[in-house]
Design an enzyme around this catalytic site. Structure first.
Site, PDB file in Angstrom:
ATOM      1  N   CYS A   4      46.357  -3.211 -11.796  1.00 43.54           N
ATOM      2  CA  CYS A   4      45.735  -2.456 -10.477  1.00 43.54           C
ATOM      3  C   CYS A   4      44.428  -1.703 -10.808  1.00 43.54           C
ATOM      4  CB  CYS A   4      46.943  -1.445 -10.089  1.00 43.54           C
ATOM      5  SG  CYS A   4      46.589  -0.394  -8.943  1.00 43.54           S
ATOM      6  N   CYS A   7      44.719   2.062 -10.506  1.00 43.00           N
ATOM      7  CA  CYS A   7      45.398   2.829 -11.817  1.00 43.00           C
ATOM      8  C   CYS A   7      44.266   2.711 -12.730  1.00 43.00           C
ATOM      9  CB  CYS A   7      46.392   1.891 -12.404  1.00 43.00           C
ATOM     10  SG  CYS A   7      47.918   2.202 -11.205  1.00 43.00           S
ATOM     11  N   ASP A  30      33.957   5.151  -1.786  1.00 46.28           N
ATOM     12  CA  ASP A  30      34.307   3.558  -1.609  1.00 46.28           C
ATOM     13  C   ASP A  30      32.999   3.020  -2.254  1.00 46.28           C
ATOM     14  OD1 ASP A  30      36.619   1.859   0.304  1.00 46.28           O
ATOM     15  OD2 ASP A  30      34.637   0.803  -0.259  1.00 46.28           O
ATOM     16  N   HIS A  46      51.575   5.197  -9.164  1.00 49.00           N
ATOM     17  CA  HIS A  46      51.412   3.968  -8.575  1.00 49.00           C
ATOM     18  C   HIS A  46      52.470   3.568  -7.563  1.00 49.00           C
ATOM     19  CE1 HIS A  46      49.993  -0.166  -8.169  1.00 49.00           C
ATOM     20  NE2 HIS A  46      51.416  -0.545  -7.817  1.00 49.00           N
ATOM     21  N   THR A  95      43.754  -4.489   0.751  1.00 42.68           N
ATOM     22  CA  THR A  95      43.550  -5.528  -0.340  1.00 42.68           C
ATOM     23  C   THR A  95      43.881  -4.845  -1.605  1.00 42.68           C
ATOM     24  OG1 THR A  95      41.195  -4.481  -0.216  1.00 42.68           O
ATOM     25  CG2 THR A  95      41.373  -6.599   0.993  1.00 42.68           C
ATOM     26  N   HIS A 100      46.673   4.146  -0.665  1.00 42.04           N
ATOM     27  CA  HIS A 100      45.382   4.714  -0.420  1.00 42.04           C
ATOM     28  C   HIS A 100      45.080   4.997   0.881  1.00 42.04           C
ATOM     29  CE1 HIS A 100      44.063   0.376  -0.274  1.00 42.04           C
ATOM     30  NE2 HIS A 100      43.253   0.974   0.355  1.00 42.04           N
ATOM     31  N   HIS A 102      41.762   5.808   3.488  1.00 37.88           N
ATOM     32  CA  HIS A 102      40.167   5.822   3.694  1.00 37.88           C
ATOM     33  C   HIS A 102      40.089   7.280   4.311  1.00 37.88           C
ATOM     34  CE1 HIS A 102      39.443   1.532   2.890  1.00 37.88           C
ATOM     35  NE2 HIS A 102      40.790   1.569   3.294  1.00 37.88           N
TER      36      HIS A 102
HETATM   37  P1  AMP Z   1      42.033  -1.366   1.681  1.00 38.00           P
HETATM   38  O1  AMP Z   1      41.443  -2.823   2.463  1.00 38.00           O
HETATM   39  O2  AMP Z   1      42.655  -0.676   2.800  1.00 38.00           O
HETATM   40  O3  AMP Z   1      43.044  -2.054   0.752  1.00 38.00           O
HETATM   41  O4  AMP Z   1      40.841  -0.959   1.070  1.00 38.00           O
HETATM   42  C1  AMP Z   1      40.421  -1.044  -0.397  1.00 38.00           C
HETATM   43  C2  AMP Z   1      39.101  -0.421  -0.380  1.00 38.00           C
HETATM   44  O5  AMP Z   1      38.915  -0.345  -1.812  1.00 38.00           O
HETATM   45  C3  AMP Z   1      38.053  -1.231   0.099  1.00 38.00           C
HETATM   46  O6  AMP Z   1      37.270  -0.261   1.111  1.00 38.00           O
HETATM   47  C4  AMP Z   1      36.897  -1.581  -1.076  1.00 38.00           C
HETATM   48  O7  AMP Z   1      35.696  -1.216  -0.623  1.00 38.00           O
HETATM   49  C5  AMP Z   1      37.564  -0.336  -1.956  1.00 38.00           C
HETATM   50  N1  AMP Z   1      37.159  -0.779  -3.275  1.00 38.00           N
HETATM   51  C6  AMP Z   1      37.615  -1.944  -4.089  1.00 38.00           C
HETATM   52  N2  AMP Z   1      37.143  -1.828  -5.226  1.00 38.00           N
HETATM   53  C7  AMP Z   1      36.848  -0.612  -5.574  1.00 38.00           C
HETATM   54  C8  AMP Z   1      35.985   0.207  -6.609  1.00 38.00           C
HETATM   55  N3  AMP Z   1      36.182  -0.340  -8.009  1.00 38.00           N
HETATM   56  N4  AMP Z   1      35.765   1.400  -6.287  1.00 38.00           N
HETATM   57  C9  AMP Z   1      35.770   1.790  -5.288  1.00 38.00           C
HETATM   58  N5  AMP Z   1      36.098   1.349  -4.268  1.00 38.00           N
HETATM   59  C10 AMP Z   1      36.703   0.033  -4.432  1.00 38.00           C
HETATM   60 ZN    ZN Z   2      47.927   1.474  -9.200  1.00 40.70          ZN
END
Ligand code: AMP
Ligand code: ZN
Length: 114
Positions: A4, A7, A30, A46, A95, A100, A102
């Site tokens: 993950c 994590c 982000d 988690h 994704t 989480h 935003h």
């Molecule tokens: P979601 O589509 O709601 O699952 O949002 C996942 C978010 O995680 C997206 O906005 C990505 O830009 C963000 N994201 C993915 N990998 C990273 C990372 N390594 N550091 C910061 N944000 C990330």
């Molecule tokens: Zn996790």
């Protein structure tokens, strides 16, 4: 949870730009911001998504909201306003399967939800 990415961010195995941390919650910028202010607030434990919440772990959502309030105060968003968004599942576009929220702000976001 091995594999993950959130994590791994929590554990410092993947770098992040942290904006807030306490014993239960972590917030970081982000990597692909959609607004001038865009951070992700995660519980340190988690939990895959809202679908995995239950009576014993639902307090994590309250912790996230209290963190959002502090982050807003610390970043000048308290009075201007901001939006908290949770995506749950594939049709919502989730994704990363670690729950989480935003936290988005820093500009006029309008009234449309989507
Ligand atoms: P979601 O589509 O709601 O699952 O949002 C996942 C978010 O995680 C997206 O906005 C990505 O830009 C963000 N994201 C993915 N990998 C990273 C990372 N390594 N550091 C910061 N944000 C990330
Ligand atoms: Zn996790």
């Amino acid at each position: 949870m091995s594999g993950c990415i959130f994590c791994k961010i929590r554990d410092g195995e993947i770098p992040s730009n942290r904006v807030y941390e306490d014993d239960k919650v972590l917030a970081f910028k982000d990597i692909n911001p959609v607004a001038p202010f865009h951070v992700l607030i995660i519980p340190k434990v988690h939990i895959e998504s809202v679908n995995e919440l239950n009576e014993s772990n639902v307090n994590t959502v309250a912790d996230i909201h209290l963190a959002a309030k502090k982050i807003a105060e610390e970043n000048g968003l308290k009075d201007k306003g901001y939006r908290l968004i949770n995506n749950c599942g594939s049709e919502a576009g989730q994704t990363v399967m670690h729950i989480h929220y935003h936290m988005i702000g820093g500009k006029n976001l309008g009234t449309a939800i989507i």
